[in-house]
Design a protein around this motif. Structure first.
Motif, PDB file in Angstrom:
ATOM      1  N   GLU A 274      -6.570   9.277 -12.753  1.00 42.02           N
ATOM      2  CA  GLU A 274      -5.158   9.649 -13.245  1.00 42.02           C
ATOM      3  C   GLU A 274      -4.417   9.921 -12.079  1.00 42.02           C
ATOM      4  O   GLU A 274      -3.159   9.689 -12.174  1.00 42.02           O
ATOM      5  CB  GLU A 274      -5.269  10.953 -14.189  1.00 42.02           C
ATOM      6  N   SER A 275      -4.764  10.654 -11.102  1.00 46.50           N
ATOM      7  CA  SER A 275      -3.908  11.319  -9.960  1.00 46.50           C
ATOM      8  C   SER A 275      -3.395  10.117  -9.179  1.00 46.50           C
ATOM      9  O   SER A 275      -2.423  10.035  -8.414  1.00 46.50           O
ATOM     10  CB  SER A 275      -4.848  12.078  -9.159  1.00 46.50           C
ATOM     11  N   LEU A 276      -4.142   8.909  -9.115  1.00 48.76           N
ATOM     12  CA  LEU A 276      -3.789   7.699  -8.363  1.00 48.76           C
ATOM     13  C   LEU A 276      -2.725   7.021  -9.238  1.00 48.76           C
ATOM     14  O   LEU A 276      -1.556   6.768  -8.880  1.00 48.76           O
ATOM     15  CB  LEU A 276      -4.839   6.696  -8.167  1.00 48.76           C
ATOM     16  N   LEU A 277      -2.911   6.689 -10.371  1.00 47.03           N
ATOM     17  CA  LEU A 277      -2.078   6.309 -11.326  1.00 47.03           C
ATOM     18  C   LEU A 277      -0.866   7.048 -11.755  1.00 47.03           C
ATOM     19  O   LEU A 277       0.340   6.227 -11.776  1.00 47.03           O
ATOM     20  CB  LEU A 277      -2.759   5.897 -12.894  1.00 47.03           C
ATOM     21  N   ASN A 278      -0.775   8.228 -11.447  1.00 43.02           N
ATOM     22  CA  ASN A 278       0.474   8.856 -11.671  1.00 43.02           C
ATOM     23  C   ASN A 278       1.489   8.825 -10.249  1.00 43.02           C
ATOM     24  O   ASN A 278       2.747   9.064 -10.697  1.00 43.02           O
ATOM     25  CB  ASN A 278       0.124  10.452 -11.742  1.00 43.02           C
ATOM     26  N   GLN A 279       0.973   8.111  -9.399  1.00 44.09           N
ATOM     27  CA  GLN A 279       1.730   7.793  -8.234  1.00 44.09           C
ATOM     28  C   GLN A 279       2.529   6.600  -8.603  1.00 44.09           C
ATOM     29  O   GLN A 279       3.596   6.274  -7.720  1.00 44.09           O
ATOM     30  CB  GLN A 279       0.889   7.889  -7.010  1.00 44.09           C
ATOM     31  N   VAL A 280       2.152   5.754  -9.417  1.00 49.37           N
ATOM     32  CA  VAL A 280       2.901   4.692  -9.754  1.00 49.37           C
ATOM     33  C   VAL A 280       4.147   4.757 -10.559  1.00 49.37           C
ATOM     34  O   VAL A 280       4.172   5.509 -11.677  1.00 49.37           O
ATOM     35  CB  VAL A 280       2.004   3.548 -10.553  1.00 49.37           C
TER      36      VAL A 280
ATOM     37  N   ALA B 135       2.242  -4.147 -12.308  1.00 45.60           N
ATOM     38  CA  ALA B 135       1.821  -4.426 -10.861  1.00 45.60           C
ATOM     39  C   ALA B 135       0.444  -3.723 -10.805  1.00 45.60           C
ATOM     40  O   ALA B 135       0.392  -2.407 -11.199  1.00 45.60           O
ATOM     41  CB  ALA B 135       2.652  -4.047  -9.939  1.00 45.60           C
ATOM     42  N   CYS B 136      -0.407  -4.504 -10.160  1.00 45.59           N
ATOM     43  CA  CYS B 136      -1.447  -3.895  -9.910  1.00 45.59           C
ATOM     44  C   CYS B 136      -1.587  -3.052  -8.509  1.00 45.59           C
ATOM     45  O   CYS B 136      -0.697  -3.552  -7.624  1.00 45.59           O
ATOM     46  CB  CYS B 136      -2.666  -4.941  -9.581  1.00 45.59           C
ATOM     47  N   ILE B 137      -2.055  -1.799  -8.557  1.00 50.24           N
ATOM     48  CA  ILE B 137      -2.472  -1.309  -7.248  1.00 50.24           C
ATOM     49  C   ILE B 137      -3.346  -2.209  -6.227  1.00 50.24           C
ATOM     50  O   ILE B 137      -4.353  -2.563  -6.883  1.00 50.24           O
ATOM     51  CB  ILE B 137      -2.917   0.232  -7.589  1.00 50.24           C
ATOM     52  N   CYS B 138      -3.026  -2.074  -4.920  1.00 47.92           N
ATOM     53  CA  CYS B 138      -3.876  -3.212  -3.901  1.00 47.92           C
ATOM     54  C   CYS B 138      -4.997  -2.442  -3.780  1.00 47.92           C
ATOM     55  O   CYS B 138      -5.256  -1.107  -3.858  1.00 47.92           O
ATOM     56  CB  CYS B 138      -3.149  -3.607  -3.036  1.00 47.92           C
ATOM     57  N   LYS B 139      -6.168  -3.087  -3.350  1.00 47.30           N
ATOM     58  CA  LYS B 139      -7.374  -2.505  -2.845  1.00 47.30           C
ATOM     59  C   LYS B 139      -7.361  -1.200  -1.659  1.00 47.30           C
ATOM     60  O   LYS B 139      -7.842  -0.176  -1.911  1.00 47.30           O
ATOM     61  CB  LYS B 139      -8.253  -3.617  -2.355  1.00 47.30           C
ATOM     62  N   PRO B 140      -6.465  -1.703  -0.702  1.00 45.81           N
ATOM     63  CA  PRO B 140      -6.380  -0.374   0.243  1.00 45.81           C
ATOM     64  C   PRO B 140      -5.864   0.592  -0.274  1.00 45.81           C
ATOM     65  O   PRO B 140      -6.441   1.981   0.173  1.00 45.81           O
ATOM     66  CB  PRO B 140      -5.683  -1.401   1.220  1.00 45.81           C
ATOM     67  N   CYS B 141      -5.135   0.646  -1.243  1.00 45.98           N
ATOM     68  CA  CYS B 141      -4.381   1.967  -1.695  1.00 45.98           C
ATOM     69  C   CYS B 141      -5.506   2.585  -2.547  1.00 45.98           C
ATOM     70  O   CYS B 141      -5.674   3.818  -2.477  1.00 45.98           O
ATOM     71  CB  CYS B 141      -3.217   1.704  -2.560  1.00 45.98           C
ATOM     72  N   ALA B 142      -6.387   1.932  -3.160  1.00 41.51           N
ATOM     73  CA  ALA B 142      -7.431   2.431  -4.192  1.00 41.51           C
ATOM     74  C   ALA B 142      -8.429   2.998  -3.334  1.00 41.51           C
ATOM     75  O   ALA B 142      -8.810   4.121  -3.663  1.00 41.51           O
ATOM     76  CB  ALA B 142      -7.831   1.258  -5.118  1.00 41.51           C
ATOM     77  N   LEU B 143      -8.671   2.468  -2.413  1.00 33.70           N
ATOM     78  CA  LEU B 143      -9.936   2.744  -1.388  1.00 33.70           C
ATOM     79  C   LEU B 143      -9.364   4.190  -0.608  1.00 33.70           C
ATOM     80  O   LEU B 143     -10.148   5.127  -0.552  1.00 33.70           O
ATOM     81  CB  LEU B 143      -9.952   1.896  -0.361  1.00 33.70           C
ATOM     82  N   LYS B 144      -8.030   4.230  -0.272  1.00 34.62           N
ATOM     83  CA  LYS B 144      -7.380   5.244   0.497  1.00 34.62           C
ATOM     84  C   LYS B 144      -7.420   6.425  -0.290  1.00 34.62           C
ATOM     85  O   LYS B 144      -7.979   7.501   0.080  1.00 34.62           O
ATOM     86  CB  LYS B 144      -6.107   4.796   0.843  1.00 34.62           C
ATOM     87  N   HIS B 145      -7.350   6.231  -1.596  1.00 33.43           N
ATOM     88  CA  HIS B 145      -7.125   7.538  -2.495  1.00 33.43           C
ATOM     89  C   HIS B 145      -8.723   7.960  -2.790  1.00 33.43           C
ATOM     90  O   HIS B 145      -8.607   9.133  -2.864  1.00 33.43           O
ATOM     91  CB  HIS B 145      -6.610   6.831  -3.898  1.00 33.43           C
ATOM     92  N   LYS B 146      -9.544   7.213  -2.894  1.00 33.48           N
ATOM     93  CA  LYS B 146     -10.896   7.557  -3.048  1.00 33.48           C
ATOM     94  C   LYS B 146     -11.487   8.341  -2.090  1.00 33.48           C
ATOM     95  O   LYS B 146     -12.237   9.365  -2.129  1.00 33.48           O
ATOM     96  CB  LYS B 146     -11.718   6.224  -3.330  1.00 33.48           C
ATOM     97  N   ALA B 147     -11.013   7.868  -0.629  1.00 38.10           N
ATOM     98  CA  ALA B 147     -11.634   8.538   0.517  1.00 38.10           C
ATOM     99  C   ALA B 147     -11.211   9.898   0.436  1.00 38.10           C
ATOM    100  O   ALA B 147     -11.843  10.707   1.265  1.00 38.10           O
ATOM    101  CB  ALA B 147     -11.206   7.628   1.536  1.00 38.10           C
ATOM    102  N   ARG B 148     -10.205  10.363  -0.054  1.00 37.08           N
ATOM    103  CA  ARG B 148      -9.609  11.661   0.106  1.00 37.08           C
ATOM    104  C   ARG B 148     -10.646  12.709  -0.465  1.00 37.08           C
ATOM    105  O   ARG B 148     -11.092  12.597  -1.563  1.00 37.08           O
ATOM    106  CB  ARG B 148      -8.195  11.720  -0.462  1.00 37.08           C
TER     107      ARG B 148
END
Ligand SMILES: [Zn+2]
Length: 69
Positions: free
Chosen positions: A42-48, A56-69
């Protein structure tokens, strides 16, 4: 006629780069985002932006970046 609301489904709404969404290509391979290893919290989707949601889809680098935090 206004294009203000137009959201390109090919670009990531967070970084504006090509999102590589497999659902848009004519190939039969599933999009990387269908991989169950990937989650979109949710915290990632809320940035959209609302206008880009479900368009529009979130790209892979952005999804990974978020996960790494
Ligand atoms: Zn991105």
């Amino acid at each position: 006629m206004s294009n203000e609301e137009y959201v390109s489904p090919e670009n990531c709404p967070l970084c504006n780069k090509a999102n590589d969404c497999g659902n848009l290509s004519n190939s039969n391979k599933p999009c990387w985002c269908m991989d169950e290893k990937f989650t979109f919290p949710e915290s990632l989707l809320n940035q959209v932006e609302v206008a880009a949601k479900n368009k529009a889809c979130i790209c892979k680098p952005c999804a990974l970046k978020h996960k790494a935090r």
